[in-house]
Motif scaffolding. Structure first.
Motif, PDB file in Angstrom:
ATOM      1  N   GLU A  34       0.881  -1.145  -0.008  1.00 51.62           N
ATOM      2  CA  GLU A  34       0.053   0.011  -0.102  1.00 51.62           C
ATOM      3  C   GLU A  34       1.033   1.212  -0.036  1.00 51.62           C
ATOM      4  OE1 GLU A  34      -2.573  -0.596   3.390  1.00 51.62           O
ATOM      5  OE2 GLU A  34      -4.161  -1.552   2.104  1.00 51.62           O
ATOM      6  N   ILE A  37       2.118   1.593  -3.629  1.00 47.34           N
ATOM      7  CA  ILE A  37       1.124   2.092  -4.539  1.00 47.34           C
ATOM      8  C   ILE A  37       0.975   3.741  -4.311  1.00 47.34           C
ATOM      9  CG2 ILE A  37      -1.231   2.034  -4.960  1.00 47.34           C
ATOM     10  CD1 ILE A  37      -0.852  -1.048  -4.470  1.00 47.34           C
ATOM     11  N   ASP A  38       0.914   4.086  -3.046  1.00 49.90           N
ATOM     12  CA  ASP A  38       0.459   5.464  -2.440  1.00 49.90           C
ATOM     13  C   ASP A  38       1.637   6.347  -3.038  1.00 49.90           C
ATOM     14  OD1 ASP A  38      -2.113   4.692  -1.395  1.00 49.90           O
ATOM     15  OD2 ASP A  38      -0.953   4.819   0.565  1.00 49.90           O
ATOM     16  N   SER A  39       2.831   5.954  -2.995  1.00 48.84           N
ATOM     17  CA  SER A  39       4.142   6.646  -3.766  1.00 48.84           C
ATOM     18  C   SER A  39       4.007   6.785  -5.299  1.00 48.84           C
ATOM     19  CB  SER A  39       5.263   5.852  -3.114  1.00 48.84           C
ATOM     20  OG  SER A  39       5.619   4.913  -4.093  1.00 48.84           O
ATOM     21  N   LEU A  40       3.268   6.125  -5.990  1.00 51.95           N
ATOM     22  CA  LEU A  40       3.122   6.158  -7.311  1.00 51.95           C
ATOM     23  C   LEU A  40       2.537   7.580  -7.621  1.00 51.95           C
ATOM     24  CD1 LEU A  40       2.122   2.570  -8.381  1.00 51.95           C
ATOM     25  CD2 LEU A  40       4.209   3.777  -8.733  1.00 51.95           C
ATOM     26  N   PRO A  41       2.892   8.353  -8.848  1.00 53.60           N
ATOM     27  CA  PRO A  41       2.461   9.595  -9.102  1.00 53.60           C
ATOM     28  C   PRO A  41       0.948   9.220  -9.496  1.00 53.60           C
ATOM     29  CG  PRO A  41       3.990   8.793 -10.726  1.00 53.60           C
ATOM     30  CD  PRO A  41       4.045   7.859  -9.717  1.00 53.60           C
ATOM     31  N   SER A  42       0.097  10.034  -9.296  1.00 54.00           N
ATOM     32  CA  SER A  42      -1.319  10.063  -9.856  1.00 54.00           C
ATOM     33  C   SER A  42      -1.441  10.559 -11.120  1.00 54.00           C
ATOM     34  CB  SER A  42      -2.248  11.042  -8.887  1.00 54.00           C
ATOM     35  OG  SER A  42      -2.192  10.424  -7.506  1.00 54.00           O
ATOM     36  N   LYS A  43      -2.206   9.687 -11.990  1.00 51.50           N
ATOM     37  CA  LYS A  43      -2.526  10.204 -13.294  1.00 51.50           C
ATOM     38  C   LYS A  43      -3.837  10.889 -13.654  1.00 51.50           C
ATOM     39  CE  LYS A  43       1.381   9.293 -15.286  1.00 51.50           C
ATOM     40  NZ  LYS A  43       2.318  10.076 -16.245  1.00 51.50           N
ATOM     41  N   ARG A  44      -3.900  11.777 -14.172  1.00 56.39           N
ATOM     42  CA  ARG A  44      -5.211  12.192 -14.586  1.00 56.39           C
ATOM     43  C   ARG A  44      -5.885  11.742 -15.874  1.00 56.39           C
ATOM     44  NH1 ARG A  44      -3.285  18.024 -13.055  1.00 56.39           N
ATOM     45  NH2 ARG A  44      -2.451  17.702 -15.115  1.00 56.39           N
ATOM     46  N   ASP A  47      -3.889  12.184 -19.538  1.00 54.81           N
ATOM     47  CA  ASP A  47      -2.384  12.270 -19.164  1.00 54.81           C
ATOM     48  C   ASP A  47      -1.693  11.379 -20.290  1.00 54.81           C
ATOM     49  OD1 ASP A  47      -2.341  14.424 -17.629  1.00 54.81           O
ATOM     50  OD2 ASP A  47      -1.820  13.460 -15.874  1.00 54.81           O
TER      51      ASP A  47
END
Length: 63
Positions: A34, A37-44, A47
């Protein structure tokens, strides 16, 4: 929010590596995954996505 399950196949070597890492950090394997996963960049939406899922330019916190 109801928890979901992830089921993966991996080698015994990787599983043991994850277990040892989790013990060394005093966390569960779930917490380690977890955190990753939380450290992964968020994609909109809209993108661009990397052309290769194995792009070596990104460092992995699990080393």
């Amino acid at each position: 929010m109801k928890d979901k399950y992830i089921r993966i196949r991996t080698s015994e070597r990787r599983l043991n590596k994850l277990r040892l890492y989790a013990v060394s950090k005093e966390k569960t394997m779930t917490q380690i995954i977890e955190d990753f996963i939380d450290s992964l960049p968020s994609k909109r939406l809209g993108d661009s996505v990397p052309t290769s899922p194995h792009d070596s330019s990104h460092a992995h916190p699990l080393g």
